[in-house]
Design an enzyme around this catalytic site. Structure first.
Site, PDB file in Angstrom:
ATOM      1  N   SER A   1       1.049  -1.246  -0.087  1.00 32.91           N
ATOM      2  CA  SER A   1       0.018   0.050  -0.162  1.00 32.91           C
ATOM      3  C   SER A   1       0.692   1.359  -0.076  1.00 32.91           C
ATOM      4  O   SER A   1       0.226   2.426   0.007  1.00 32.91           O
ATOM      5  CB  SER A   1      -0.979  -0.038   1.131  1.00 32.91           C
ATOM      6  OG  SER A   1      -0.402   0.004   2.310  1.00 32.91           O
TER       7      SER A   1
ATOM      8  N   THR B   1      -1.859   3.494   3.254  1.00 32.00           N
ATOM      9  CA  THR B   1      -0.828   4.333   3.322  1.00 32.00           C
ATOM     10  C   THR B   1      -0.104   4.311   4.752  1.00 32.00           C
ATOM     11  O   THR B   1      -0.368   3.605   5.509  1.00 32.00           O
ATOM     12  CB  THR B   1      -1.604   5.857   3.050  1.00 32.00           C
ATOM     13  OG1 THR B   1      -1.064   6.716   3.092  1.00 32.00           O
ATOM     14  CG2 THR B   1      -2.728   6.132   4.406  1.00 32.00           C
TER      15      THR B   1
ATOM     16  N   THR C   1       1.624   7.004  -0.257  1.00 33.40           N
ATOM     17  CA  THR C   1       0.949   6.026  -0.335  1.00 33.40           C
ATOM     18  C   THR C   1       0.666   5.528  -1.879  1.00 33.40           C
ATOM     19  O   THR C   1       1.225   6.378  -2.779  1.00 33.40           O
ATOM     20  CB  THR C   1      -0.725   5.918   0.076  1.00 33.40           C
ATOM     21  OG1 THR C   1      -1.297   4.818  -0.282  1.00 33.40           O
ATOM     22  CG2 THR C   1      -1.347   7.273  -1.170  1.00 33.40           C
TER      23      THR C   1
ATOM     24  N   ARG D   1      -6.586   8.413 -10.784  1.00 34.49           N
ATOM     25  CA  ARG D   1      -7.233   8.786  -9.411  1.00 34.49           C
ATOM     26  C   ARG D   1      -6.228   9.282  -8.293  1.00 34.49           C
ATOM     27  O   ARG D   1      -5.197   8.640  -8.294  1.00 34.49           O
ATOM     28  CB  ARG D   1      -7.945   7.327  -8.833  1.00 34.49           C
ATOM     29  CG  ARG D   1      -8.626   7.581  -7.420  1.00 34.49           C
ATOM     30  CD  ARG D   1      -7.748   7.135  -6.370  1.00 34.49           C
ATOM     31  NE  ARG D   1      -8.505   7.110  -5.248  1.00 34.49           N
ATOM     32  CZ  ARG D   1      -8.095   7.027  -4.007  1.00 34.49           C
ATOM     33  NH1 ARG D   1      -6.661   6.588  -3.894  1.00 34.49           N
ATOM     34  NH2 ARG D   1      -8.771   7.081  -2.838  1.00 34.49           N
ATOM     35  N   VAL D   2      -6.712  10.156  -7.631  1.00 31.10           N
ATOM     36  CA  VAL D   2      -5.798  10.856  -6.482  1.00 31.10           C
ATOM     37  C   VAL D   2      -6.378  10.655  -5.364  1.00 31.10           C
ATOM     38  O   VAL D   2      -7.528  11.278  -5.332  1.00 31.10           O
ATOM     39  CB  VAL D   2      -5.248  12.018  -6.962  1.00 31.10           C
ATOM     40  CG1 VAL D   2      -4.355  12.746  -5.591  1.00 31.10           C
ATOM     41  CG2 VAL D   2      -4.058  12.083  -8.101  1.00 31.10           C
ATOM     42  N   GLY D   3      -5.819  10.217  -4.386  1.00 32.38           N
ATOM     43  CA  GLY D   3      -6.459  10.128  -2.984  1.00 32.38           C
ATOM     44  C   GLY D   3      -6.230  11.353  -1.971  1.00 32.38           C
ATOM     45  O   GLY D   3      -5.862  12.370  -2.442  1.00 32.38           O
ATOM     46  N   ASP D   4      -6.386  11.133  -0.769  1.00 32.20           N
ATOM     47  CA  ASP D   4      -6.265  12.155   0.179  1.00 32.20           C
ATOM     48  C   ASP D   4      -4.927  12.335   0.750  1.00 32.20           C
ATOM     49  O   ASP D   4      -4.300  13.448   1.036  1.00 32.20           O
ATOM     50  CB  ASP D   4      -7.163  11.896   1.526  1.00 32.20           C
ATOM     51  CG  ASP D   4      -6.563  10.505   1.999  1.00 32.20           C
ATOM     52  OD1 ASP D   4      -6.545   9.518   1.216  1.00 32.20           O
ATOM     53  OD2 ASP D   4      -6.338  10.359   3.364  1.00 32.20           O
TER      54      ASP D   4
ATOM     55  N   THR E   1      -5.825   7.996   7.360  1.00 36.98           N
ATOM     56  CA  THR E   1      -5.667   6.471   6.557  1.00 36.98           C
ATOM     57  C   THR E   1      -7.106   6.160   6.254  1.00 36.98           C
ATOM     58  O   THR E   1      -7.900   6.644   6.868  1.00 36.98           O
ATOM     59  CB  THR E   1      -5.135   5.539   7.188  1.00 36.98           C
ATOM     60  OG1 THR E   1      -4.904   4.471   6.488  1.00 36.98           O
ATOM     61  CG2 THR E   1      -5.782   5.182   8.491  1.00 36.98           C
ATOM     62  N   GLY E   2      -7.221   5.407   5.162  1.00 37.88           N
ATOM     63  CA  GLY E   2      -8.541   4.764   4.790  1.00 37.88           C
ATOM     64  C   GLY E   2      -8.864   5.269   3.499  1.00 37.88           C
ATOM     65  O   GLY E   2      -8.255   5.700   2.338  1.00 37.88           O
TER      66      GLY E   2
ATOM     67  N   GLY F   1      -9.621   7.478   0.835  1.00 34.59           N
ATOM     68  CA  GLY F   1      -9.432   8.894   0.609  1.00 34.59           C
ATOM     69  C   GLY F   1     -10.464   9.840   0.070  1.00 34.59           C
ATOM     70  O   GLY F   1     -10.568  10.852   0.680  1.00 34.59           O
TER      71      GLY F   1
HETATM   72  N1  GLY Z   1      -6.021   6.863   1.868  1.00 26.44           N
HETATM   73  C1  GLY Z   1      -5.160   6.467   0.700  1.00 26.44           C
HETATM   74  C2  GLY Z   1      -6.059   6.611  -0.651  1.00 26.44           C
HETATM   75  O1  GLY Z   1      -7.245   6.900  -0.553  1.00 26.44           O
HETATM   76  O2  GLY Z   1      -5.473   6.947  -1.511  1.00 26.44           O
END
Ligand code: GLY
Length: 333
Positions: free
Chosen positions: A90, A192, A210, A220-223, A243-244, A246
């Site tokens: 991850s 992450t 991450t 795609r981009v997360g948080d 975490t989790g 995003g």
């Molecule tokens: N928290 C990591 C993501 O959603 O990419």
């Protein structure tokens, strides 16, 4: 730091009282205190990082902090250990790919003065966290993404590398048979590493890196690279990381929410809990959607909270070096 030391004295009494209620469990993880809440304070440096992979990250960060090093070096080099662990699915180049088979990385870093750097949707670089720091220190910008970030990294002394992980390819080919996009709670496919730390002088910093959700849509981009979502640091108020899933964290500016609640005087654990509950109020169906936050308040108190049980964080202080289970709202089987 007079204010911090006075506060620590008060919190330590509370922590000791809470700790009395703890019993050991069989997983090797220190249990959450009664009611699932964790409170505490620490005299001296303090490092919190998400998940079990936070242990080796904390060890590196602690080596730097305990030698009187820079807290920004600690959070960068701490999470870099996990980026270089190609067995990790991850974080870093050993992470799970997107649905087109590409491993794309996101990272950000922030210091106690609010300076920040981030990269997103970056491929073939081992240490996105170091590129994020370089963006912060060497450019007038906060965030670079995709091909532009890769070109800038090349021009600024970072070398790309190819990491071939046969297991990842096999899992991607297996996934392609169904193409079923379904993140799984607490399975290490979207977890992450976020780290928040404080040095002995009370200076804060944080980092987050991450490979993002497994089999995400390409692009795609997360948080994790978003300042205020996956990470937020304000030297006057505190630091938080997430975490989790995003998307849920971005929609609520999760880490910023935690820090602002602490600025208003909330305990770190309570601030994390409220940020989790905002997400739960906003999303009626939380099935299979884990989110967790960790926080350090500017006076050295710290805590965490998650939607579901199973979210552990690595804790390092002068007194403690262990995995701790956060409190949570829901259980899952
Ligand atoms: N928290 C990591 C993501 O959603 O990419």
């Amino acid at each position: 730091m007079q204010h911090r030391r006075q506060f620590i004295k008060l919190v330590s009494i509370g922590s000791a009282a809470l700790a009395t209620g703890c019993t050991s469990n069989t997983s090797g993880t220190a249990p959450a205190t009664e009611g699932g809440a964790i409170r505490g304070g620490s005299n001296g440096p303090l490092v919190l990082s998400t998940w079990k992979h936070g242990r080796p990250a904390n060890a590196k960060a602690w080596e730097i902090l305990s030698a009187g090093g820079d807290v920004l070096d600690a959070v960068e080099q701490g999470v870099a250990v996990v980026e270089s662990d190609f067995t990790n699915r991850s974080v870093g180049l050993g992470g799970m790919p997107d649905r087109d088979g590409h491993v794309t990385l996101d990272a950000c870093i922030q210091d106690h003065e609010g300076r920040a750097g981030a990269v997103a949707f970056v491929q073939r670089f081992e240490h996105p966290i170091s590129i994020a720091r370089a963006v912060m220190e060497r450019t007038p910008h906060v965030m670079l993404v995709g091909a532009g970030a890769e070109r800038w990294a090349l021009e600024n002394g970072f070398s790309p590398r190819d990491v071939d992980v046969p297991e990842v390819k096999t899992r991607w080919l297996e996934w392609l048979k169904k193409g079923d996009y379904k993140p799984v709670v607490n399975i290490e496919n979207h977890d992450t590493i976020g780290m928040v730390a404080m040095d002995a002088q009370g200076r804060l910093a944080g980092s987050c890196t991450t490979s993002g959700l497994a089999f995400k849509i390409h692009g795609r981009v997360g948080d994790s690279p978003i300042i205020g979502a996956g990470l937020f640091v304000d030297g006057e108020a505190g630091a938080a990381c997430a975490t989790g899933v995003g998307e849920l964290v971005i929609r609520t500016a999760g880490s910023h929410t935690v820090v602002e609640l602490m600025r208003q005087g909330m305990e770190p654990t309570e601030a994390c809990k409220e940020a989790v509950r905002r997400i739960m109020r906003q999303n009626k169906d939380m099935t299979d959607k884990q989110v967790g936050f960790l926080a350090i308040r500017a006076d050295g108190a710290y805590g965490g909270w998650s939607v579901y049980n199973g979210f552990d964080f690595a804790l390092r202080t002068n007194e403690r070096d262990e995995l701790v289970a956060t409190g949570y709202d829901r259980t899952w089987e």
